[in-house]
Design an enzyme around this catalytic site. Sequence first.
Site, PDB file in Angstrom:
ATOM      1  N   ILE A 173     -14.367   1.532 -10.931  1.00 41.38           N
ATOM      2  CA  ILE A 173     -13.225   0.736 -10.483  1.00 41.38           C
ATOM      3  C   ILE A 173     -12.502   0.124 -11.678  1.00 41.38           C
ATOM      4  CG2 ILE A 173     -12.533  -1.342  -9.220  1.00 41.38           C
ATOM      5  CD1 ILE A 173     -14.722  -0.731  -7.215  1.00 41.38           C
ATOM      6  N   GLU A 230     -16.380   3.978  -3.174  1.00 41.07           N
ATOM      7  CA  GLU A 230     -15.910   3.509  -4.479  1.00 41.07           C
ATOM      8  C   GLU A 230     -17.094   3.154  -5.382  1.00 41.07           C
ATOM      9  OE1 GLU A 230     -11.774   1.309  -4.544  1.00 41.07           O
ATOM     10  OE2 GLU A 230     -13.250   0.128  -3.479  1.00 41.07           O
ATOM     11  N   LYS A 279      -5.537  -6.916  -4.865  1.00 37.03           N
ATOM     12  CA  LYS A 279      -6.485  -7.736  -5.628  1.00 37.03           C
ATOM     13  C   LYS A 279      -5.824  -9.076  -5.969  1.00 37.03           C
ATOM     14  CE  LYS A 279      -9.353  -3.933  -7.087  1.00 37.03           C
ATOM     15  NZ  LYS A 279     -10.272  -3.427  -8.101  1.00 37.03           N
ATOM     16  N   ASN A 301      -4.691  -1.875  -2.579  1.00 34.95           N
ATOM     17  CA  ASN A 301      -5.347  -3.180  -2.649  1.00 34.95           C
ATOM     18  C   ASN A 301      -4.694  -4.003  -3.756  1.00 34.95           C
ATOM     19  OD1 ASN A 301      -7.087  -5.358  -2.765  1.00 34.95           O
ATOM     20  ND2 ASN A 301      -8.868  -4.190  -3.429  1.00 34.95           N
ATOM     21  N   HIS A 348     -15.845  -4.896   0.041  1.00 39.35           N
ATOM     22  CA  HIS A 348     -15.372  -4.359  -1.246  1.00 39.35           C
ATOM     23  C   HIS A 348     -16.375  -4.730  -2.330  1.00 39.35           C
ATOM     24  CE1 HIS A 348     -12.883  -3.865  -4.860  1.00 39.35           C
ATOM     25  NE2 HIS A 348     -12.204  -2.991  -4.135  1.00 39.35           N
ATOM     26  N   ALA A 391      -5.662   0.606  -6.558  1.00 40.98           N
ATOM     27  CA  ALA A 391      -5.134  -0.699  -6.955  1.00 40.98           C
ATOM     28  C   ALA A 391      -4.363  -0.602  -8.271  1.00 40.98           C
ATOM     29  CB  ALA A 391      -6.268  -1.726  -7.051  1.00 40.98           C
ATOM     30  N   SER A 392      -5.055  -0.787  -9.390  1.00 40.40           N
ATOM     31  CA  SER A 392      -4.390  -1.003 -10.674  1.00 40.40           C
ATOM     32  C   SER A 392      -3.520   0.161 -11.121  1.00 40.40           C
ATOM     33  CB  SER A 392      -5.429  -1.307 -11.764  1.00 40.40           C
ATOM     34  OG  SER A 392      -6.362  -0.253 -11.885  1.00 40.40           O
TER      35      SER A 392
END
Length: 225
Positions: free
Chosen positions: A149, A144, A14, A12, A96, A205-206
Amino acid sequence: MTKKETPIIILNYKTYAESTGKNAVTLSQYVQEASDETGVNMAIAPQAVDLYPIIEAVDIPVYSQHMDNITPGGHTGSTLPEALKETGITGTLINHSEQRLTLADIDAIVEKSKQLNLTSVLCTNNVKTSAAAASFNPDYIAIEPPELIGTGIPVSKASPEVVEKTVEEIHKINNNIPVLCGAGISTGEDMKAALELGAEGVLLASGIIKADDQKQALIDLVSLI
């Protein structure tokens, strides 16, 4: 190398600077290369504004991050499912934690995804909502817990019982829905732990986007499976 259908990795994007605009196209090419080299199925979810150039640049599944429960007409600022389909996407994230929806909207968007032949990845935040989500019959459910997150603390280690119980409850309702594990996933150990708990892939993601070497981070992620 033939790619496995699962485990699947969905990245993702973002709205990080590292995954926006030209950086988004470059990152997508890294994901393509990592997927080709490892034989693991990888998909991406960029911002809507970056979909066209990315879809032109790579040959991996591209999902939208969100779509709205609207029909063509006066919905300024909203994202029309048919417009997203026309970009060439293959699927969409739904609900999400950073873009929550009502149950009615979730139901409608999952159904719209089916009508448009798009893969639906329905995000949930706990065991109870995961069980409810299974009744909508999406293609995937991604668990999640929102408090994890972006923390770097993987749910597979912080709350392993959440993953195990989620898989159990979802499969009581529909044994054909693969469960993905999200929140805090960034290393091969995290990925391995998620799969051992019953997940069939990860949504992340990150941990990848912020890595110094994004392609190598993806390769390392699947090194233990």
